[in-house]
Design a protein around this motif. Structure first.
Motif, PDB file in Angstrom:
ATOM      1  N   PHE B 343       0.861  -1.191   0.000  1.00 49.98           N
ATOM      2  CA  PHE B 343       0.000   0.000   0.000  1.00 49.98           C
ATOM      3  C   PHE B 343       0.893   1.234   0.000  1.00 49.98           C
ATOM      4  CE2 PHE B 343       0.725  -1.603   4.236  1.00 49.98           C
ATOM      5  CZ  PHE B 343       1.154  -0.489   4.929  1.00 49.98           C
ATOM      6  N   ASP B 344       0.301   2.381  -0.342  1.00 48.85           N
ATOM      7  CA  ASP B 344       1.083   3.608  -0.342  1.00 48.85           C
ATOM      8  C   ASP B 344       1.372   4.047   1.081  1.00 48.85           C
ATOM      9  OD1 ASP B 344       1.220   3.710  -3.017  1.00 48.85           O
ATOM     10  OD2 ASP B 344      -0.318   5.256  -3.287  1.00 48.85           O
ATOM     11  N   LEU B 345       2.613   4.387   1.317  1.00 48.81           N
ATOM     12  CA  LEU B 345       2.982   4.921   2.622  1.00 48.81           C
ATOM     13  C   LEU B 345       2.344   6.297   2.751  1.00 48.81           C
ATOM     14  CD1 LEU B 345       4.871   4.554   5.137  1.00 48.81           C
ATOM     15  CD2 LEU B 345       6.590   5.813   3.843  1.00 48.81           C
ATOM     16  N   PRO B 346       1.504   6.497   3.773  1.00 49.61           N
ATOM     17  CA  PRO B 346       0.900   7.831   3.931  1.00 49.61           C
ATOM     18  C   PRO B 346       2.001   8.832   4.286  1.00 49.61           C
ATOM     19  CG  PRO B 346       0.323   6.405   5.775  1.00 49.61           C
ATOM     20  CD  PRO B 346       1.073   5.557   4.806  1.00 49.61           C
ATOM     21  N   PRO B 347       1.719  10.136   4.138  1.00 46.83           N
ATOM     22  CA  PRO B 347       2.726  11.127   4.497  1.00 46.83           C
ATOM     23  C   PRO B 347       3.247  10.868   5.913  1.00 46.83           C
ATOM     24  CG  PRO B 347       0.885  12.178   3.438  1.00 46.83           C
ATOM     25  CD  PRO B 347       0.503  10.735   3.623  1.00 46.83           C
ATOM     26  N   VAL B 348       4.563  10.820   6.047  1.00 46.62           N
ATOM     27  CA  VAL B 348       5.126  10.403   7.332  1.00 46.62           C
ATOM     28  C   VAL B 348       5.610  11.597   8.156  1.00 46.62           C
ATOM     29  CG1 VAL B 348       5.832   8.153   6.480  1.00 46.62           C
ATOM     30  CG2 VAL B 348       7.410  10.087   6.316  1.00 46.62           C
ATOM     31  N   LYS B 349       5.757  11.339   9.458  1.00 47.37           N
ATOM     32  CA  LYS B 349       6.362  12.354  10.332  1.00 47.37           C
ATOM     33  C   LYS B 349       7.882  12.184  10.327  1.00 47.37           C
ATOM     34  CE  LYS B 349       4.013  11.716  14.275  1.00 47.37           C
ATOM     35  NZ  LYS B 349       2.940  10.697  14.010  1.00 47.37           N
ATOM     36  N   GLY B 350       8.333  10.952  10.103  1.00 49.36           N
ATOM     37  CA  GLY B 350       9.769  10.736  10.009  1.00 49.36           C
ATOM     38  C   GLY B 350      10.345   9.939  11.166  1.00 49.36           C
ATOM     39  N   ASP B 351       9.540   9.069  11.752  1.00 53.00           N
ATOM     40  CA  ASP B 351      10.023   8.206  12.822  1.00 53.00           C
ATOM     41  C   ASP B 351      10.624   6.955  12.182  1.00 53.00           C
ATOM     42  OD1 ASP B 351       9.446   7.539  15.991  1.00 53.00           O
ATOM     43  OD2 ASP B 351       9.399   5.747  14.700  1.00 53.00           O
ATOM     44  N   VAL B 352      11.930   6.768  12.381  1.00 50.54           N
ATOM     45  CA  VAL B 352      12.613   5.647  11.724  1.00 50.54           C
ATOM     46  C   VAL B 352      13.170   4.714  12.785  1.00 50.54           C
ATOM     47  CG1 VAL B 352      14.517   4.960  10.227  1.00 50.54           C
ATOM     48  CG2 VAL B 352      13.250   7.055   9.744  1.00 50.54           C
ATOM     49  N   ARG B 353      12.886   3.441  12.634  1.00 52.04           N
ATOM     50  CA  ARG B 353      13.369   2.495  13.635  1.00 52.04           C
ATOM     51  C   ARG B 353      13.980   1.258  12.975  1.00 52.04           C
ATOM     52  NH1 ARG B 353      11.794   1.709  19.193  1.00 52.04           N
ATOM     53  NH2 ARG B 353      10.027   3.110  19.111  1.00 52.04           N
ATOM     54  N   PHE B 354      15.211   0.934  13.345  1.00 48.35           N
ATOM     55  CA  PHE B 354      15.848  -0.320  12.939  1.00 48.35           C
ATOM     56  C   PHE B 354      15.748  -1.270  14.117  1.00 48.35           C
ATOM     57  CE2 PHE B 354      18.769   0.010   9.109  1.00 48.35           C
ATOM     58  CZ  PHE B 354      18.191   1.162   8.602  1.00 48.35           C
ATOM     59  N   ARG B 355      15.203  -2.470  13.879  1.00 48.86           N
ATOM     60  CA  ARG B 355      15.136  -3.464  14.951  1.00 48.86           C
ATOM     61  C   ARG B 355      15.933  -4.684  14.533  1.00 48.86           C
ATOM     62  NH1 ARG B 355       9.513  -2.178  15.166  1.00 48.86           N
ATOM     63  NH2 ARG B 355       9.011  -0.987  17.050  1.00 48.86           N
ATOM     64  N   ASN B 356      17.063  -4.898  15.133  1.00 39.84           N
ATOM     65  CA  ASN B 356      17.889  -6.090  14.854  1.00 39.84           C
ATOM     66  C   ASN B 356      18.063  -6.348  13.361  1.00 39.84           C
ATOM     67  OD1 ASN B 356      18.578  -6.999  17.459  1.00 39.84           O
ATOM     68  ND2 ASN B 356      16.429  -7.590  17.747  1.00 39.84           N
TER      69      ASN B 356
END
Lengths: 591, 596
Positions: B343-356
């Protein structure tokens, strides 16, 4: 404009023995075209009508034998023409490629890569087609036409004259078609070159396309180029549509003339019925060439249009006049700029360098600092004579670079450019590009100096690892180190490092600098860098601003002058000092 | 890494042409069915004139001439003339329609090929010379238009001719007809022998052509290196070797290709001789003289279309070697692609998380990233620090999803990035790469590539922030200056500034600067930083830089080594820790100071 046929003859003449032989075979073949119909007539007259049954087998054997001979001859001359075409194509491609190698930077800033590619592939192919197909088909047509006229005139000259009267009309149509087709085919070639260039850039720039998610934009753009190419081809079809059916119609009208005028002649008893049948049997020899004429004109114009761009490439002149001297004496490494001004040929009003004047002794290291676009790279390009100054002189060992042979300069001066280009080849072959005879030991030693040896040996195939075109797949720092190694292996007298280590961390850079000093002791070295740490060891540092040298001296002298250099130094140091309690500042003042 | 191909190495073929591919070709023809039928009709009508000619001649000889019937003669001439006029019109239509079909077909195929090319990952382009991709999109497809449009229609008309002629022959004399078909097996054997060799020969030729294109492309792109190292003669010698390979392969191919038609002609003459022989033996018993002569005429009529069919078959074989390559590229599957339920990513706030997050290029390859975890909050600036090859660029490539993570999870605003469409993701993640690429065109258009609907004023604003405006204004044509691919007369630093403006114009929520300022001088960079500080506000940004001065203000500094995060924190914290970062920082300081 020079005649394209005379021009292509220069290439074809090298295979002139094949051409003579092929021409002989064509004539034999064309003349023997009448044999099989004649045998047919003999079979009817002698075997069927006169019942000479003993002649049946010899006649049939002759028929089969002649056909076998004719097909062998035809196969023979087609192969000969293909050989002529391939040899000419090979020579032509060689000349084009060698020409490309000799052209200088200004030329390459004017044309797209895709356009050049199109000239060496699509355009040369049109020429190949002309040489190995159009030539013998035209010859066949002409010979058939002449044979037909001779044979038919013997049967009935009034009827033959009546047919030949149509010829001027055909000549008039083909001349007109020729004129119109030329421009159309040239447009097709141009459109093809644009399409080629667009796709080429899309492939080369695929990283940017992905990064901006511009795939659909690119597809849309591609379709426009495609549609343009189609439209140009349709314009060609419009010309064909106007003339080809008309030519076909005229050729077919010959049969109507034979039907009406021939029958009338028979009725008037000026001709026998048998003659009319025979005459009719040879008619295809006359109208087939007429039908073909339009198609051949198309091919000839396609060829002629293709020669235009190829010839313009072959005739392109490097802007730099070649040196008189062809000898390549050894360079000591003294470099002197005498009041040099420079502007790019395509923008003569914008000065890039002004009144550059400095001298370097052999073995010295020169550092160059300057803003983006201040002319540092251009300055270096003048030493290896990639451009000529617009005023003043550049001297190497006291001699104007314009008087050095290009080979002497390029063999002994090496620039490690910012624009890193690696060939899609093994790392080893990339490194020994400038010095194919370098020993593995020497390559290893230089790779160690450039701090490349460790990461190269860590790759799965080591030095035999194949890298992608332009070195894609390697990090910027890895590419920089490989291209530095390449320059070191070349072992030049004058080494120019144009921001060669910018993508490396400072520690690696420092290591490389230290090792470099050991191997470049007897070389003249120019280092362009924006990090003071890379420059401070230089014997002489030039500060460039807006194309002028605004300051020069050693690190200490320049710091003392307290100008642009000192400011840059403080910024770089200052950026690191906030948490270090102003130590750097103290030092700067004391330095 | 997968094996890379070079210019002087033939590519391997994954899958050979098979019957399924003919169906696939048919698929491209389907939209033009109606037009193709019309063209076929025009050919058949046009052929009536050809058939009519001899018939009218026969009438003249049999009736008009012996009866001295001039009006009938005139009528015959008139009929003939009118039929020729109709043929003229049919031919006019055919030329136009065939070109239109052929050219539209080209567009369809090229677009499919090009569209798939846009889906393929970097790795596809990195592992083969670009000239080899180019030749497929441009040159190979060109060879198909004539075959598919003209060839097919002619084939059908030839088959019909053969059928009609055969019917006439059977009607006249079925035994002679069977006799005249006696040599057909010879023809089939001959065609089979030729096609087997021809296919191999043309496959070889297409490889050599591809090599030539690749070498050419690379030589033009790398001309500065060749000239700089004075290797022009060596390059020309290499080129000659490849061009000579090409010439040899071409000659081998045409030697086989042109062998088909002499074979067919000889078989045709043998058949004629056979009919004469049999016919004359039986003359008066089973066959009349008139029949024999007419029959010989029909045998010729029969063989002409057969020769044409042979030629079509010949070019079809040639074309399949190109089609193999075209279909191969069309079928190439991207490793990174939209999931079926993406699906299309809605406009984001910019929270980025890498998990393992772990990453490796190949299942058995080395681990490039080893359990990397971090969390970037909206608006934060994250700096990635570490030695060359530590994995910084890989983290960035995963962020923009140029590669998929091998294990672990990467979320943006808590949405797994693998579940969204690539276009929606990348339009919100702006990457400024190490390699700056400039398209040929104006500087204005190059910057506008970042946001296609941007006004000139927007472009100017971005250029000003990127500090590109200053130098652009000094160019003779300013923003309308035309530059070439690879920059031409622009310096590396100037190209970076343009690329920078391009990213700024795109106005992404997540901004990635991968060594974006390496070639830019300190003063310009300082100015840039001032503008940038303004710009970074409200965006999550990732900065890779070797100059530690550029990253001091970062909210988080991640120190990467051997694919792992070895330290994380603010500048002051990391300095206080006296760990790896402190060491790096201190060494840079010392290098600059050079107090020792």
């Amino acid at each position: 404009m020079e005649n394209p046929y005379r021009w292509i003859w220069q290439y074809a003449r090298r295979s002139r023995w094949q051409i003579w032989l092929a021409s002989g075979l064509i004539i034999l073949n064309a003349v023997s075209v009448v044999v099989v119909p004649l045998i047919g007539g003999l079979l009817v007259d002698q075997v069927i009508t006169q019942r000479h049954l003993e002649r049946l087998v010899p006649l049939l054997v002759t028929m089969v034998g002649v056909t076998l001979l004719r097909t062998i001859m035809r196969y023979g001359y087609i192969m000969l023409w293909e050989r002529v075409g391939q040899n000419a194509l090979f020579d032509l491609r060689h000349d084009l490629f060698a020409k490309l190698q000799s052209l200088d930077y200004p030329f390459f800033t004017r044309v797209t890569n895709g356009d050049l590619m199109a000239r060496l592939t699509g355009d040369t192919d049109a020429i190949r087609h002309f040489l190995c197909w159009v030539t013998y088909n035209t010859a066949e047509c002409l010979l058939w036409f002449l044979t037909a006229i001779v044979v038919m005139a013997r049967i009935s000259w009034p009827l033959t004259v009546a047919l030949v009267l149509v010829t001027p009309l055909i000549g008039w149509l083909t001349t007109r078609m020729s004129r119109e087709a030329h421009q159309v085919f040239f447009n097709i070639r141009q459109s093809f070159a644009r399409l080629n260039a667009m796709v080429e850039e899309n492939i080369s720039g695929n990283r940017v396309v992905r990064a901006f998610a511009r795939e659909s934009y690119e597809i849309h753009k591609f379709q426009q180029y495609n549609q343009d190419y189609r439209d140009q081809n349709m314009a060609s079809a419009a010309v064909s549509r106007r003339y080809l059916p008309a030519l076909d119609f005229l050729a077919a009208c010959l049969a109507v003339i034979v039907l009406l005028f021939g029958s009338w002649l028979v009725i008037q008893r000026q001709m026998t019925l048998g003659d009319l049948v025979a005459f009719n049997g040879f008619l295809w020899l006359l109208n087939q060439p007429m039908r073909m004429s339009g198609w051949l004109i198309n091919d000839i114009q396609r060829f002629s249009a293709a020669t235009i761009k190829i010839k313009s490439l072959l005739e392109a002149q490097p802007t730099l006049t070649p040196a008189q001297s062809q000898s390549a004496p050894a360079i000591q490494g003294a470099v002197r700029f005498e009041h040099v001004d420079f502007a790019f040929p395509d923008a003569p009003a914008v000065p890039v360098l002004m009144d550059i004047d400095f001298a370097v002794q052999p073995g010295q290291t020169v550092g160059i600092l300057g803003e983006t676009g201040s002319g540092k790279t251009t300055l270096m390009n003048l030493i290896a004579r990639f451009y000529d100054p617009t005023r003043g002189r550049v001297l190497v060992d006291g001699r104007d670079v314009r008087h050095w042979s290009e080979a002497a300069l390029r063999n002994q001066i090496t620039i490690v450019t910012q624009d890193l280009f690696l060939f899609s080849d093994s790392i080893n072959d990339n490194i020994n590009y400038g010095n194919p005879v370098a020993t593995p030991a020497f390559i290893r030693r230089m790779a160690t100096v450039a701090d490349a040896h460790d990461f190269i040996t860590a790759l799965a195939d080591g030095y035999d690892t194949v890298v992608g075109e332009r070195g894609v797949g390697l990090s910027g720092g890895q590419k920089q180190r490989i291209s530095l190694t390449r320059a070191l292996v070349k072992n030049p007298r004058i080494l120019i490092l144009d921001d060669t280590t910018s993508a490396l961390d400072m520690e690696t850079e420092a290591t490389i600098q230290r090792r470099l000093q050991a191997v470049t002791r007897h070389k003249t070295v120019f280092i362009i860098a924006s990090r003071i740490a890379s420059l401070r060891q230089a014997d002489q540092i030039l500060v460039l601003r807006h194309g002028r040298i605004v300051a020069r001296g050693t690190h200490e002298q320049l710091i003392a002058q307290n100008g642009y250099y000192a400011e840059t130094y403080r910024r770089q140091l200052g950026a690191l000092t906030t948490t270090k309690g102003g130590r750097a500042h103290d030092h700067a003042e004391h330095g | 890494m997968t094996t890379r191909n070079t210019a002087n190495q033939d590519e391997t073929l994954k899958r050979h042409f098979n019957w399924h591919d003919y169906a696939r070709l048919g698929h491209y023809l389907r939209p033009y069915t109606v037009r193709l039928v019309l063209v076929l009709g025009s050919i058949l009508i046009g052929n009536v004139a050809v058939v009519l000619g001899p018939f009218l001649m026969k009438l003249a000889i049999d009736q008009a001439i012996p009866q001295r019937n001039l009006p009938q003669l005139g009528a015959l001439g008139a009929v003939f003339f009118i039929s020729l006029l109709i043929a003229w019109a049919c031919f006019r239509y055919r030329i136009w329609a065939i070109t239109a079909i052929g050219q539209n077909l080209l567009i369809d195929m090229r677009t499919d090929l090009f569209t798939n090319l846009q889906r393929l990952p970097f790795a596809y382009f990195d592992t083969r010379p670009h000239g080899k991709i180019l030749i497929r999109v441009v040159n190979y497809i060109n060879t198909l238009s004539d075959l598919l449009a003209n060839g097919l229609v002619n084939l059908i008309s030839d088959v019909i001719s053969v059928g009609v002629t055969l019917a006439f022959m059977f009607a006249i004399n079925w035994r002679l007809t069977l006799d005249s078909l006696g040599l057909i097996p010879l023809l089939i054997i001959w065609a089979y022998v030729v096609q087997k060799k021809q296919r191999t020969a043309f496959r070889e030729l297409s490889n050599k052509q591809s090599n030539l294109n690749a070498y050419l492309h690379e030589s033009i792109a790398g001309i500065k290196v060749t000239q700089g190292f004075a290797q022009e003669a060596a390059a020309t010698a290499n080129f000659d070797a490849i061009a000579d390979d090409n010439r040899q392969a071409y000659m081998r191919a045409v030697k086989i290709q042109y062998a088909l038609s002499p074979g067919v002609q000889n078989i045709s003459t043998l058949t004629t001789a056979l009919i004469y022989f049999i016919g004359i033996q039986q003359l008066g018993v089973v066959v009349s003289t008139g029949t024999l002569i007419a029959f010989i005429g029909y045998v010729n009529n029969f063989w002409n279309p057969v020769i044409n069919i042979g030629n079509f078959y010949n070019s079809l074989i040639t074309a399949t070697t190109y089609l193999e390559r075209i279909f191969e590229t069309m079928d190439e599957q991207p490793t990174v692609r939209d999931a079926d339920d993406a699906f299309d990513l809605p406009p984001v706030k910019g929270d980025v998380r890498f998990r393992n997050v772990c990453f490796q290029y190949e299942a058995d390859g080395p681990l490039i990233l080893d359990h990397v975890s971090f969390h970037a909050r909206p608006g934060q600036t994250i700096a990635l620090v570490g030695p060359t090859g530590a994995g910084k660029s890989t983290i960035i490539n995963l962020l923009a999803r140029f590669y998929n993570v091998t294990s672990g999870q990467l979320t943006i605003d808590n949405v797994d990035s693998q579940r969204v469409t690539l276009a929606s993701l990348r339009s919100q993640v702006g990457v400024m790469q190490q390699d700056t690429f400039i398209f040929s065109g104006t500087i204005m258009d190059n910057i506008r590539y970042g946001r296609l609907d941007a006004s000139d004023a927007d472009v100017l604003r971005a250029a000003k922030v990127a500090r590109a405006d200053d130098f652009i204004q000094t160019l003779p044509a300013g923003y309308q200056t035309v530059v070439q691919e690879h920059g031409g007369s622009l310096s590396a630093g100037q190209r970076q500034l343009i690329a920078f403006a391009r990213v700024l114009l795109a106005d992404p929520r997540i901004l990635i600067l991968d060594e974006a300022t390496a070639a830019i001088d300190t003063q310009t960079e300082a100015l840039l930083q001032a503008g940038l500080a303004e710009l970074l506000k409200g965006r999550t940004s990732f900065i890779v830089a070797h100059r530690l001065s550029t990253i001091r203000q970062a909210d988080q500094i991640l120190v990467i080594d051997h694919g792992q995060i070895v330290e994380a924190g603010r500048h002051a914290e990391l300095m206080a820790q006296r760990g790896v970062y402190y060491e790096l920082y201190d060494s840079q300081y010392r290098l600059l100071q050079a107090t020792e």
